[in-house]
Design a protein around this motif. Structure first.
Motif, PDB file in Angstrom:
ATOM      1  N   ARG A 307      68.552 -11.376 107.960  1.00 48.17           N
ATOM      2  CA  ARG A 307      68.606 -12.153 107.003  1.00 48.17           C
ATOM      3  C   ARG A 307      67.642 -12.362 106.371  1.00 48.17           C
ATOM      4  O   ARG A 307      66.638 -12.509 105.387  1.00 48.17           O
ATOM      5  CB  ARG A 307      69.845 -13.088 106.428  1.00 48.17           C
ATOM      6  CG  ARG A 307      71.341 -12.884 106.712  1.00 48.17           C
ATOM      7  CD  ARG A 307      71.740 -13.588 106.157  1.00 48.17           C
ATOM      8  NE  ARG A 307      73.420 -12.656 106.160  1.00 48.17           N
ATOM      9  CZ  ARG A 307      74.314 -14.528 105.670  1.00 48.17           C
ATOM     10  NH1 ARG A 307      74.934 -15.083 106.058  1.00 48.17           N
ATOM     11  NH2 ARG A 307      75.126 -13.952 105.951  1.00 48.17           N
ATOM     12  N   ALA A 310      64.772  -9.501 105.426  1.00 42.06           N
ATOM     13  CA  ALA A 310      65.276  -9.231 103.884  1.00 42.06           C
ATOM     14  C   ALA A 310      64.825 -10.240 103.280  1.00 42.06           C
ATOM     15  O   ALA A 310      63.998  -9.596 102.079  1.00 42.06           O
ATOM     16  CB  ALA A 310      66.623  -9.408 103.758  1.00 42.06           C
ATOM     17  N   ARG A 311      64.935 -11.520 103.632  1.00 46.49           N
ATOM     18  CA  ARG A 311      63.710 -12.727 102.344  1.00 46.49           C
ATOM     19  C   ARG A 311      62.063 -11.888 102.742  1.00 46.49           C
ATOM     20  O   ARG A 311      61.686 -12.319 101.458  1.00 46.49           O
ATOM     21  CB  ARG A 311      64.250 -13.964 103.082  1.00 46.49           C
ATOM     22  CG  ARG A 311      65.473 -14.633 102.326  1.00 46.49           C
ATOM     23  CD  ARG A 311      65.789 -15.920 102.773  1.00 46.49           C
ATOM     24  NE  ARG A 311      65.426 -16.439 104.050  1.00 46.49           N
ATOM     25  CZ  ARG A 311      66.524 -15.845 105.173  1.00 46.49           C
ATOM     26  NH1 ARG A 311      67.523 -16.342 104.706  1.00 46.49           N
ATOM     27  NH2 ARG A 311      66.119 -16.495 106.059  1.00 46.49           N
ATOM     28  N   LEU A 316      66.804  -6.094  99.813  1.00 45.23           N
ATOM     29  CA  LEU A 316      68.615  -6.597 100.117  1.00 45.23           C
ATOM     30  C   LEU A 316      68.191  -6.197 101.461  1.00 45.23           C
ATOM     31  O   LEU A 316      67.364  -5.459 102.080  1.00 45.23           O
ATOM     32  CB  LEU A 316      69.370  -5.475  99.373  1.00 45.23           C
ATOM     33  CG  LEU A 316      69.863  -6.191  97.464  1.00 45.23           C
ATOM     34  CD1 LEU A 316      70.528  -4.900  96.885  1.00 45.23           C
ATOM     35  CD2 LEU A 316      69.902  -7.148  97.991  1.00 45.23           C
ATOM     36  N   ASP A 318      71.135  -4.512 103.119  1.00 52.69           N
ATOM     37  CA  ASP A 318      70.824  -3.352 103.145  1.00 52.69           C
ATOM     38  C   ASP A 318      69.581  -1.783 103.164  1.00 52.69           C
ATOM     39  O   ASP A 318      70.193  -0.956 102.984  1.00 52.69           O
ATOM     40  CB  ASP A 318      72.159  -2.713 102.024  1.00 52.69           C
ATOM     41  CG  ASP A 318      73.436  -3.507 102.879  1.00 52.69           C
ATOM     42  OD1 ASP A 318      73.652  -3.427 103.719  1.00 52.69           O
ATOM     43  OD2 ASP A 318      74.763  -3.232 101.730  1.00 52.69           O
ATOM     44  N   ASP A 319      69.321  -2.779 102.206  1.00 54.55           N
ATOM     45  CA  ASP A 319      68.076  -1.659 101.548  1.00 54.55           C
ATOM     46  C   ASP A 319      66.543  -1.728 103.146  1.00 54.55           C
ATOM     47  O   ASP A 319      65.454  -0.977 102.743  1.00 54.55           O
ATOM     48  CB  ASP A 319      67.283  -1.887 100.207  1.00 54.55           C
ATOM     49  CG  ASP A 319      67.701  -1.300  99.704  1.00 54.55           C
ATOM     50  OD1 ASP A 319      69.402  -1.157  99.230  1.00 54.55           O
ATOM     51  OD2 ASP A 319      68.342  -2.469  98.259  1.00 54.55           O
TER      52      ASP A 319
END
Length: 549
Positions: A307, A310-311, A316, A318-319
């Motif tokens: 996470r 991702a941030r 995302l 998942d990406d």
């Protein structure tokens, strides 16, 4: 070829319709009769820029219509095709000018812009005169004229193709250099980010799986307690023990119940199987809920790491894998950049060499054609009483482009030893007319299907020179169409079709009209041009002599 012209309410013309013919069409008339108005009206319908005020006094609008025949293969068809206009029989141009200055144009009843009209008119009509700024006096067109004279279309196509390839190669190299520069500017970020993402190696859907495991582990203690109690309730100290006792007691008395206990015993057997299945599922669940505290910590650490990345990168979770692949691609640009730049630089050098060779070949042919044109001009100038004048086509290097790397300029020197210069700067009015005519004669083979208009191009010449001018105009008109506005009787006598422009006055208005002349009227008109207002028998005889070679 211009077939006809219909003029309504333009300047001092109220209504005039003319039908032109192939060959040499001559328009004569006294000064101020309206010959220039006729050309202004034709220029108006062709979209040329001219006078601002064209509408006849007292009229709401002026209108001019012109119709043309186009031979097969005429360049006008390409303009019409680009504009989406189909031509079957004849081409009709119509243009209206309202009193408030609004101008509207149609081609075969299809409304068109002034730009389309002008593009088409360039393939239809060419105007030449002492103030010719649209044709031969415009230096921007000299290179095209020389190329057309020499038939260099194939070489031009080759140069244009090489220029496009050169531009594409240069663009590809510039884009690659920009990509590499961008990658170099963020190299540290790219390498750190790729290493970070590769170390974590997140998978699509992993975040959701870890989150489910984490929530399950966080609630596991409470779940295990309740599940354990349920397991005990179903075991030998609970339901299984009681059911087992009930089965033993019923089996002991079943043979004395005359078969009445068979069904209950079957049901109890099924209950025992169900209890066993339930206990097996409970045991499996308890095993699954068994974990070390460190397992929860490991799951939470990885979940938070995913996470966090991702941030950090604004994508995302998942990406992240695809994002990492994209960063690796940008790094590949940098890592493979030297090889790519070498290849693209080689392509550019090859494209440059091909263009330079094609442009050099074009320059060579232009130089050869320039000498041929200069020689042809010398031959044409002599009969026009300009045998001492020198015409030179100058070819000088210019910035490379799709037309090659040459600047072409037509220059003249009116006397041997005098400095050469542009046509309109060196030659006097009469000389300029003859230069333009000679040049047009040399270039005329390229003008099939083009109507040529010469506006008083014979001004300032007379006698044998005027006759030479007329004969060259007649030669130009052979197999084509030439309109000439003239004050020279020698030129007028060589016309195949003759019109006289007249100004008529009454108490209310002054109007201009054009009258077609038959043989007798033509003799009188040429006689007037010779002798003035008083036409003598001698002038008529002179006119007849001019008309009859």
């Amino acid at each position: 070829m211009l077939r006809g012209l219909d003029i309504r309410d333009m300047l001092i013309i109220d209504r005039l319709e003319l039908a032109f013919q192939p060959g040499l069409n001559v328009l004569t008339g006294e000064t101020g009769a309206g010959k220039s108005i006729l050309l202004d009206s034709l220029g108006f319908v062709l979209g040329w820029r001219g006078r601002a005020e064209l509408v006849r006094q007292g009229a709401d609008q002026g209108e001019v219509t012109a119709w043309f025949d186009l031979p097969a293969g005429h360049p006008g068809f390409a303009v019409l095709e680009d504009a989406g206009i189909a031509i079957e029989d004849e081409l009709i141009l119509r243009r209206v000018n309202t009193r408030d200055g609004r101008k509207t144009a149609w081609i075969n009843d299809r409304r068109v812009s002034g730009e389309v009209l002008r593009n088409l008119s360039e393939t239809l009509v060419e105007l030449h005169g002492q103030h010719d700024d649209r044709g031969l006096l415009n230096p921007r067109g000299h290179r095209q004229m020389l190329d057309t004279y020499a038939g260099l279309q194939g070489n031009l196509d080759k140069v244009r193709s090489a220029w496009r390839q050169l531009a594409e190669s240069r663009k590809a190299l510039t884009a690659a250099e920009a990509r590499i520069a961008e990658a170099q500017a963020e190299e540290e970020y790219l390498r750190h980010s790729v290493a970070e993402l590769d170390a974590l190696s997140p998978e699509a859907g992993e975040e959701a799986t870890l989150d489910t495991q984490r929530r399950l582990m966080q609630a596991a203690e409470k779940i295990r307690t309740d599940i354990g109690k349920a397991g005990e309730a179903l075991g030998m100290n609970g339901a299984e023990g009681l059911v087992s006792d009930a089965s033993r007691w019923l089996v002991g008395v079943a043979d004395k119940a005359e078969g009445q206990l068979d069904d209950p015993l079957g049901a109890i057997e099924r209950v025992m199987l169900a209890l066993d299945e339930a206990q097996s599922g409970i045991a499996s669940c308890l095993d699954a809920l068994s974990f070390n505290t460190s397992e929860l910590e490991d799951i939470e650490e990885r979940l938070f790491a995913i996470r966090g990345l991702a941030r950090k990168h604004g994508v995302l979770a998942d990406d992240l894998r695809d994002f990492a692949d994209g960063l690796r691609g940008r790094l590949a640009v940098l890592d493979d950049g030297a090889r790519d730049l070498k290849t693209l630089s080689g392509n550019l050098q090859t494209a440059q060499a091909i263009f330079d060779a094609a442009a050099a070949q074009l320059t060579e042919k232009r130089t050869k054609a320039a000498k041929s044109l200069d020689k042809a001009m010398a031959a044409e100038l002599a009969p026009l009483k300009m045998e001492r004048a020198v015409f030179v086509t100058h070819i000088t290097p210019s910035d490379a482009g799709p037309e090659g790397a040459d600047t072409v300029a037509f220059t003249v020197a009116t006397n041997p030893g005098a400095p050469a210069g542009p046509l309109n700067k060196i030659a006097s009015g009469g000389e300029l007319s003859r230069f333009l005519l000679a040049l047009k004669v040399c270039l005329t083979e390229t003008d099939a299907g083009l109507t040529m208009i010469f506006d008083e191009i014979d001004r300032g010449v007379g006698g044998a020179t005027a006759d030479a001018v007329g004969r060259r105009l007649a030669d130009l008109a052979a197999g084509g169409q030439v309109l000439v506005v003239t004050h020279s009787p020698q030129v007028a006598a060589l016309g195949g079709h003759h019109w006289r422009v007249e100004k008529r006055q009454n108490d209310d208005a002054t109007t201009s009209t054009v009258v077609p002349l038959d043989n007798e009227a033509r003799i009188d008109e040429i006689a007037r041009m010779i002798s003035g207002d008083r036409i003598t028998d001698a002038a008529r005889e002179a006119a007849k002599a001019l008309i009859t070679p």
